[in-house]
Design an enzyme around this catalytic site. Structure first.
Site, short mmCIF file in Angstrom:
data_model
loop_
_atom_site.label_atom_id
_atom_site.label_comp_id
_atom_site.label_asym_id
_atom_site.label_seq_id
_atom_site.Cartn_x
_atom_site.Cartn_y
_atom_site.Cartn_z
N PRO A 1 -27.40 -28.31 -4.45
CA PRO A 1 -28.25 -27.37 -3.70
C PRO A 1 -29.09 -28.07 -2.65
O PRO A 1 -30.28 -28.31 -2.83
CB PRO A 1 -29.15 -26.78 -4.80
CG PRO A 1 -29.28 -27.92 -5.78
CD PRO A 1 -27.96 -28.63 -5.78
N ALA B 1 -31.23 -28.35 0.56
CA ALA B 1 -32.05 -27.50 1.42
C ALA B 1 -31.65 -27.68 2.88
O ALA B 1 -31.49 -28.79 3.36
CB ALA B 1 -33.52 -27.84 1.23
N CYS C 1 -36.52 -32.19 -6.78
CA CYS C 1 -36.68 -32.34 -5.33
C CYS C 1 -37.78 -33.35 -5.02
O CYS C 1 -38.92 -33.19 -5.47
CB CYS C 1 -36.99 -31.01 -4.67
SG CYS C 1 -37.22 -31.16 -2.87
N LYS D 1 -32.22 -29.05 -12.79
CA LYS D 1 -31.81 -30.28 -12.11
C LYS D 1 -33.00 -31.22 -12.12
O LYS D 1 -34.08 -30.89 -11.62
CB LYS D 1 -31.37 -29.98 -10.67
CG LYS D 1 -30.72 -31.16 -9.97
CD LYS D 1 -30.04 -30.73 -8.67
CE LYS D 1 -29.18 -31.84 -8.08
NZ LYS D 1 -29.95 -32.93 -7.50
N ASN E 1 -25.07 -36.67 -11.12
CA ASN E 1 -25.28 -36.52 -9.69
C ASN E 1 -25.78 -37.85 -9.09
O ASN E 1 -26.60 -38.53 -9.70
CB ASN E 1 -26.30 -35.40 -9.45
CG ASN E 1 -26.64 -35.17 -7.99
OD1 ASN E 1 -27.79 -34.92 -7.67
ND2 ASN E 1 -25.67 -35.23 -7.09
#
Length: 321
Positions: free
Chosen positions: A16, A18, A100, A139, A200
């Protein structure tokens, strides 16, 4: 791989990102075999307050397949209300961003800052998973910094509070996107929980995906920057991991056709003005490795119309044939 009763085809998810993983790009990656896609992160406060821009990020395409809506924030009640609002857009999964590293998110209590407060992270997971009937995932990162590596502890707390799966980025918040992703921490998380774990970080091709699975035992991988200008990475990973076949890179003609198709879709969804400004970033990745690539990227950086992009593409094909 299954998350609760949702079964996935393929080995790799689209991350995901941004400003990158918009509807057009998610649809494209799904067509090339992404096992699932995740929306750009959406502010829980913005969504609850009725912000149109926040809601706009949650418009999914029919071609996306299994899709997740990702939200961020630091208030359990608001996060739960935002998750319920997400259901209006019919996602298959709600994903909570706890990784994030961007200052505007992490310095305001959301994203990776939740790794410094595992108890609050657990409360958020409990509130969100209790508010919706679809699976809720998270996440996370390795930790906030090298002095506070707590991905294993956080993963266990999240599982205890209702998480159906966890994605682990093998870098700390302090690293941002520099250095190498730590596969060992992902392996430790996988061994510590019973829910699916997605690895990831540094997945750039079939071989790095296979290595991530081999080193960590994770259930699937998530591809971020490796998919930029390279959506066929999903097709390549699936072929390599399912049958050992190495799918060759696309021809220049296919590459340019895919690029134009992606930007054309973006134009359809967002209008030419916005689409072409966003195309400057995407199109630049498609020209990497080309003879005269720097010259093309300089032109792409000033794109105003789709016609200009078509003209640049025509010259790329002519000069690189």
């Amino acid at each position: 791989m299954k998350i609760k009763d949702i079964e996935f085809c393929g080995f790799a998810f689209l991350a995901p990102m941004a400003g990158i993983a918009d509807r057009a790009f998610r649809e494209l990656c799904a067509r090339f075999g992404a096992a699932g896609t995740v929306s750009e992160m959406v502010s829980s406060k913005g969504l609850v307050m009725g912000d149109a821009k926040s809601a706009g990020l949650l418009r999914f395409g029919e071609e996306e397949g299994v899709k997740a809506a990702q939200i961020f924030g630091d208030d359990p009640e608001i996060m739960a209300r935002a998750a319920v609002k997400c259901l209006e857009f019919k996602p298959d999964i709600i994903d909570i961003n706890m990784g994030c590293p961007a200052p505007k998110v992490a310095m305001n209590g959301g994203g990776a800052s939740l790794m410094k407060n595992p108890e609050l992270a657990g409360e958020i997971m409990a509130a969100v998973s209790g508010a919706v009937s679809i699976p809720v995932t998270a996440k996370i990162r390795k930790g906030w910094d090298d002095g506070s590596v707590n991905a294993v502890e956080l993963a266990q707390i999240l599982e205890k509070n209702g998480a159906s799966a966890i994605t682990v980025h093998g870098r700390t918040r302090a690293q941002m996107y520099s250095g190498k992703a730590d596969t060992e921490i992902i392996r430790r998380v996988k061994e510590a929980v019973s829910i699916p774990v997605i690895g990831n970080g540094d997945i750039t091709d079939s071989q790095s995906a296979a290595l991530m699975l081999e080193k960590t035992g994770c259930d699937a991988v998530m591809v971020g920057r490796g998919a930029l200008g390279n959506p066929w990475i999903f097709r390549q990973i699936n072929a390599y991991l399912s049958s050992g076949v190495t799918v060759p890179p696309p021809s220049l003609e296919e590459k340019m056709a895919v690029m134009l198709g992606q930007i054309r879709k973006t134009k359809e969804y967002k209008g030419e003005y916005t689409a072409m400004r966003e195309a400057r970033h995407h199109a630049a990745y498609y020209t990497k490795g080309l003879r005269g690539g720097a010259k093309y990227r300089a032109e792409i950086s000033g794109l105003e119309t789709y016609k200009q992009l078509e003209e640049i593409t025509y010259r790329i094909l002519k000069e690189n044939s």
